[in-house]
Design a protein around this motif. Structure first.
Motif, PDB file in Angstrom:
ATOM      1  N   UNK A 260       0.827  -1.218   0.000  1.00 34.07           N
ATOM      2  CA  UNK A 260       0.000   0.000   0.000  1.00 34.07           C
ATOM      3  C   UNK A 260       0.854   1.257   0.000  1.00 34.07           C
ATOM      4  N   UNK A 261       1.859   1.267  -0.852  1.00 27.62           N
ATOM      5  CA  UNK A 261       2.812   2.378  -0.886  1.00 27.62           C
ATOM      6  C   UNK A 261       2.226   3.584  -1.621  1.00 27.62           C
ATOM      7  N   UNK A 262       2.694   4.787  -1.290  1.00 27.00           N
ATOM      8  CA  UNK A 262       2.266   5.981  -2.031  1.00 27.00           C
ATOM      9  C   UNK A 262       2.741   5.919  -3.480  1.00 27.00           C
ATOM     10  N   UNK A 263       2.072   6.682  -4.346  1.00 30.18           N
ATOM     11  CA  UNK A 263       2.428   6.688  -5.768  1.00 30.18           C
ATOM     12  C   UNK A 263       1.873   7.946  -6.421  1.00 30.18           C
ATOM     13  N   UNK A 264       2.290   8.184  -7.662  1.00 30.43           N
ATOM     14  CA  UNK A 264       1.803   9.306  -8.461  1.00 30.43           C
ATOM     15  C   UNK A 264       0.701   8.805  -9.392  1.00 30.43           C
ATOM     16  N   UNK A 265      -0.451   9.449  -9.375  1.00 28.34           N
ATOM     17  CA  UNK A 265      -1.558   8.998 -10.207  1.00 28.34           C
ATOM     18  C   UNK A 265      -1.319   9.342 -11.681  1.00 28.34           C
ATOM     19  N   UNK A 266      -2.116   8.711 -12.536  1.00 25.21           N
ATOM     20  CA  UNK A 266      -2.032   8.989 -13.976  1.00 25.21           C
ATOM     21  C   UNK A 266      -2.243  10.483 -14.243  1.00 25.21           C
TER      22      UNK A 266
ATOM     23  N   UNK B 132      -1.498  -5.232  -6.471  1.00 16.89           N
ATOM     24  CA  UNK B 132      -2.172  -6.150  -7.399  1.00 16.89           C
ATOM     25  C   UNK B 132      -3.378  -5.512  -8.087  1.00 16.89           C
ATOM     26  N   UNK B 133      -4.033  -4.575  -7.421  1.00 22.05           N
ATOM     27  CA  UNK B 133      -5.212  -3.940  -8.014  1.00 22.05           C
ATOM     28  C   UNK B 133      -4.877  -3.132  -9.261  1.00 22.05           C
ATOM     29  N   UNK B 134      -3.627  -2.692  -9.377  1.00 17.26           N
ATOM     30  CA  UNK B 134      -3.221  -1.903 -10.557  1.00 17.26           C
ATOM     31  C   UNK B 134      -3.048  -2.761 -11.792  1.00 17.26           C
ATOM     32  N   UNK B 135      -2.991  -4.079 -11.614  1.00 18.74           N
ATOM     33  CA  UNK B 135      -2.927  -5.028 -12.731  1.00 18.74           C
ATOM     34  C   UNK B 135      -1.754  -4.749 -13.669  1.00 18.74           C
ATOM     35  N   UNK B 136      -0.630  -4.286 -13.111  1.00 17.61           N
ATOM     36  CA  UNK B 136       0.570  -4.110 -13.921  1.00 17.61           C
ATOM     37  C   UNK B 136       0.615  -2.852 -14.753  1.00 17.61           C
ATOM     38  N   UNK B 137      -0.364  -1.989 -14.649  1.00 20.62           N
ATOM     39  CA  UNK B 137      -0.314  -0.730 -15.398  1.00 20.62           C
ATOM     40  C   UNK B 137       0.721   0.202 -14.770  1.00 20.62           C
ATOM     41  N   UNK B 138       1.422   0.947 -15.595  1.00 28.14           N
ATOM     42  CA  UNK B 138       2.441   1.876 -15.110  1.00 28.14           C
ATOM     43  C   UNK B 138       2.281   3.228 -15.814  1.00 28.14           C
ATOM     44  N   UNK B 139       1.172   3.933 -15.577  1.00 28.75           N
ATOM     45  CA  UNK B 139       0.933   5.188 -16.302  1.00 28.75           C
ATOM     46  C   UNK B 139       1.936   6.291 -15.989  1.00 28.75           C
ATOM     47  N   UNK B 140       2.406   6.406 -14.732  1.00 31.15           N
ATOM     48  CA  UNK B 140       3.352   7.477 -14.405  1.00 31.15           C
ATOM     49  C   UNK B 140       4.670   7.262 -15.140  1.00 31.15           C
ATOM     50  N   UNK B 141       5.202   6.023 -15.088  1.00 34.33           N
ATOM     51  CA  UNK B 141       6.409   5.723 -15.861  1.00 34.33           C
ATOM     52  C   UNK B 141       6.182   6.028 -17.346  1.00 34.33           C
ATOM     53  N   UNK B 142       5.078   5.556 -17.871  1.00 33.02           N
ATOM     54  CA  UNK B 142       4.830   5.682 -19.305  1.00 33.02           C
ATOM     55  C   UNK B 142       4.743   7.135 -19.737  1.00 33.02           C
ATOM     56  N   UNK B 143       4.003   7.962 -19.001  1.00 34.72           N
ATOM     57  CA  UNK B 143       3.812   9.355 -19.387  1.00 34.72           C
ATOM     58  C   UNK B 143       5.078  10.184 -19.193  1.00 34.72           C
ATOM     59  N   UNK B 144       5.725  10.038 -18.043  1.00 39.05           N
ATOM     60  CA  UNK B 144       6.904  10.857 -17.767  1.00 39.05           C
ATOM     61  C   UNK B 144       8.071  10.491 -18.678  1.00 39.05           C
TER      62      UNK B 144
END
Length: 303
Positions: free
Chosen positions: A207-213, A239-251
């Motif tokens: 349950x770590x913090x993160x940057x949203x899309x 696991x709820x993110x299902x492997x999506x990485x929008x912050x990595x992808x956009x930045x």
């Protein structure tokens, strides 16, 4: 040795109303080939704590002046703030990735036969994945045609004006709303979530913090120079993110380097620090540990 100042005209719209117009405004700048966007970011920082909605500079003129002898100006003194975790053998950075192995290639005792009496050296070997400790992600980490570690220019990694966004105790996701009033253009945007307090424990990856899309979209659209976070991943890795990485992808698609697993951001002021995180120039490589640190004016108290 020379110091540089920029002289320029400026138009500023303040958040909440009000405008400023300046002619012949002067600011200290880090180098002679500073860009208009860097000057704009420095201007916004100089106006703090006023929040700036829009700023534009024009008629920029660079002025070079002799640098005063060492010790002549108290204001030039800075303190250094360490922002990296220490890498040790067997440590876990990201759950599921192998820990570093540190072994001797040439021990001190074995080296004595190669040198004069009383002279000895040690040469060590380290085996690790690039995502170890506090590390930087280049665009190549996400995209096959992206810029690798060797291709990122130093001006995107060293001496960046920093803005620290404090979201400790907030919801897990750092949203666009939390970033809406932050001036990010040309800056290292450092997300202080407090996630580093769990470093080295199983809780670090839960349950770590993160940057949203939407937050990543805002930072990319507004021209952040670099984005860092003091948590296990800049994306939601649950696991709820299902492997999506929008912050990595956009930045990374926007050419914005990412620094993960920062620590000690509580020691930085919201504005005024200079951030550096430089990896070695490894070609064809996406991520690598950095010695991340900041410099803060010596008279600036810790946050």
């Amino acid at each position: 040795m020379l110091d540089y100042r920029a002289e320029f005209d400026a138009e500023v719209t303040l958040d909440g109303g009000g405008e400023l117009r300046a002619r012949g405004f002067r600011l200290n700048i880090p180098h002679a080939d500073v860009t208009d966007s860097e000057i704009t970011a420095l201007l916004v920082a100089a106006l703090a704590p006023q929040r700036v909605e829009r700023a534009a500079v024009s008629d920029v003129r660079i002025i070079a002046e002799p640098h005063p002898p060492a010790g002549d100006t108290e204001a030039e003194r800075v303190r250094f703030v360490e922002l990296s975790h220490v890498i040790t053998a067997g440590m876990v950075t990201y759950p599921g990735l192998p820990a570093p192995e540190i072994t001797p290639h040439l021990s001190r005792s074995a080296s004595r036969g190669h040198y004069a009496a009383g002279t000895e050296f040690v040469i060590d070997r380290i085996s690790m994945v690039g995502n170890t400790g506090t590390y930087l992600d280049s665009p190549y980490h996400r995209y096959a045609d992206g810029t690798d570690l060797a291709g990122i220019p130093l001006e995107r990694l060293a001496g960046l004006p920093a803005v620290v966004v404090r979201v400790v105790g907030s919801e897990r996701g750092v949203t666009a709303e939390m970033l809406a009033h932050v001036a990010v253009s040309g800056r290292a945007v450092l997300l202080h979530t407090g996630g580093d307090r769990h470093w080295g424990t199983p809780a670090y990856g839960v349950d770590a913090p993160y940057l949203t899309r939407e937050g990543a979209h805002l930072l990319a659209d507004r021209g952040a120079a670099l984005v860092g976070i003091d948590a296990v991943n800049i994306d939601d890795a649950s696991p709820e993110a299902a492997g999506e990485r929008p912050a990595h992808s956009l930045l990374l698609a926007a050419g914005i380097p990412i620094v993960e697993h920062l620590t000690n951001l509580r020691e930085l002021p919201p504005l005024g620090a200079r951030f550096t995180a430089v990896p070695p120039r490894v070609a064809g490589f996406g991520s690598f540990p950095v010695r991340a640190f900041a410099t803060v004016p010596a008279d600036e108290p810790p946050a």
